[in-house]
Design a protein around this motif. Sequence first.
Motif, mmCIF file in Angstrom:
data_model
loop_
_atom_site.group_PDB
_atom_site.id
_atom_site.type_symbol
_atom_site.label_atom_id
_atom_site.label_comp_id
_atom_site.label_asym_id
_atom_site.label_seq_id
_atom_site.Cartn_x
_atom_site.Cartn_y
_atom_site.Cartn_z
ATOM 1 N N UNK A 23 -9.520 16.479 -5.569
ATOM 2 C CA UNK A 23 -9.333 15.300 -4.933
ATOM 3 C C UNK A 23 -8.088 14.500 -5.546
ATOM 4 N N UNK A 24 -7.449 13.652 -4.409
ATOM 5 C CA UNK A 24 -6.438 12.854 -4.539
ATOM 6 C C UNK A 24 -6.299 11.815 -3.823
ATOM 7 N N UNK A 25 -5.950 10.601 -3.860
ATOM 8 C CA UNK A 25 -5.313 10.011 -4.950
ATOM 9 C C UNK A 25 -6.424 9.360 -5.846
ATOM 10 N N UNK A 26 -6.305 9.344 -6.986
ATOM 11 C CA UNK A 26 -7.369 8.522 -7.628
ATOM 12 C C UNK A 26 -6.780 7.229 -8.224
ATOM 13 N N UNK A 27 -5.485 6.903 -8.641
ATOM 14 C CA UNK A 27 -4.486 5.813 -8.707
ATOM 15 C C UNK A 27 -4.782 5.029 -7.685
ATOM 16 N N UNK A 28 -5.261 3.744 -8.074
ATOM 17 C CA UNK A 28 -5.177 2.709 -6.872
ATOM 18 C C UNK A 28 -6.436 2.863 -5.807
ATOM 19 N N UNK A 29 -7.361 3.830 -6.022
ATOM 20 C CA UNK A 29 -8.012 4.226 -4.929
ATOM 21 C C UNK A 29 -9.091 3.075 -4.644
ATOM 22 N N UNK A 30 -9.751 2.577 -5.929
ATOM 23 C CA UNK A 30 -10.573 1.456 -6.146
ATOM 24 C C UNK A 30 -10.243 0.177 -6.103
ATOM 25 N N UNK A 31 -9.023 -0.199 -5.742
ATOM 26 C CA UNK A 31 -8.436 -1.656 -5.695
ATOM 27 C C UNK A 31 -7.618 -1.730 -4.453
ATOM 28 N N UNK A 57 1.658 12.197 3.881
ATOM 29 C CA UNK A 57 -0.020 11.493 3.996
ATOM 30 C C UNK A 57 0.074 10.091 3.857
ATOM 31 N N UNK A 58 1.025 9.538 3.003
ATOM 32 C CA UNK A 58 0.978 8.266 2.627
ATOM 33 C C UNK A 58 2.096 7.931 1.814
ATOM 34 N N UNK A 59 2.798 6.468 1.663
ATOM 35 C CA UNK A 59 3.839 6.471 0.929
ATOM 36 C C UNK A 59 3.269 5.431 -0.166
ATOM 37 N N UNK A 60 4.088 5.473 -1.138
ATOM 38 C CA UNK A 60 3.843 4.679 -2.403
ATOM 39 C C UNK A 60 3.714 3.221 -2.045
ATOM 40 N N UNK A 61 2.711 2.625 -2.474
ATOM 41 C CA UNK A 61 2.346 1.224 -2.224
ATOM 42 C C UNK A 61 1.496 1.045 -1.208
ATOM 43 N N UNK A 62 1.324 2.117 -0.328
ATOM 44 C CA UNK A 62 0.362 2.116 0.655
ATOM 45 C C UNK A 62 -1.157 1.686 0.084
ATOM 46 N N UNK A 63 -1.934 1.216 1.019
ATOM 47 C CA UNK A 63 -3.320 0.917 0.578
ATOM 48 C C UNK A 63 -3.896 2.326 0.451
ATOM 49 N N UNK A 64 -4.909 2.466 -0.465
ATOM 50 C CA UNK A 64 -5.650 3.748 -0.884
ATOM 51 C C UNK A 64 -6.946 3.606 -0.078
ATOM 52 N N UNK A 65 -7.088 3.685 1.228
ATOM 53 C CA UNK A 65 -8.288 3.757 1.995
ATOM 54 C C UNK A 65 -8.833 5.164 2.320
ATOM 55 N N UNK A 66 -8.195 6.261 1.864
ATOM 56 C CA UNK A 66 -8.510 7.382 2.241
ATOM 57 C C UNK A 66 -8.426 8.333 0.786
ATOM 58 N N UNK A 67 -9.599 9.239 0.705
ATOM 59 C CA UNK A 67 -9.718 9.992 -0.455
ATOM 60 C C UNK A 67 -9.323 11.311 0.076
ATOM 61 N N UNK A 68 -8.476 12.264 -0.349
ATOM 62 C CA UNK A 68 -8.314 13.771 0.033
ATOM 63 C C UNK A 68 -8.716 14.594 -0.722
#
Length: 95
Positions: free
Chosen positions: A86-94, A46-57
Amino acid sequence: MNRTDEVEKYRTFISQQPEFSALSSAEFDQLTTTLRIKSFGKGQVLFDQGDTRDRLYYVLEGVVRLERLDETGNFPFINYVSPYKAFPYRGFFSR
């Protein structure tokens, strides 16, 4: 059921879950403005480490495996997300 009805059905369901119960109507509307319903196959990334967190699953069915490596690439961290979480929370708001 048409797409609009399907999205509204899931919005209603998700709004009743504990993770979203503290949100105001405006905050929930903002969060779900671009709501998409998708199914993912086993092993799909779904996403790789370091990708921008622009989606919440939000997991409705099945289990999602989260993998992360330390800076050396030697120590893997594996976590599982169960249904109704829900996930990911880490880095979601940055960004």
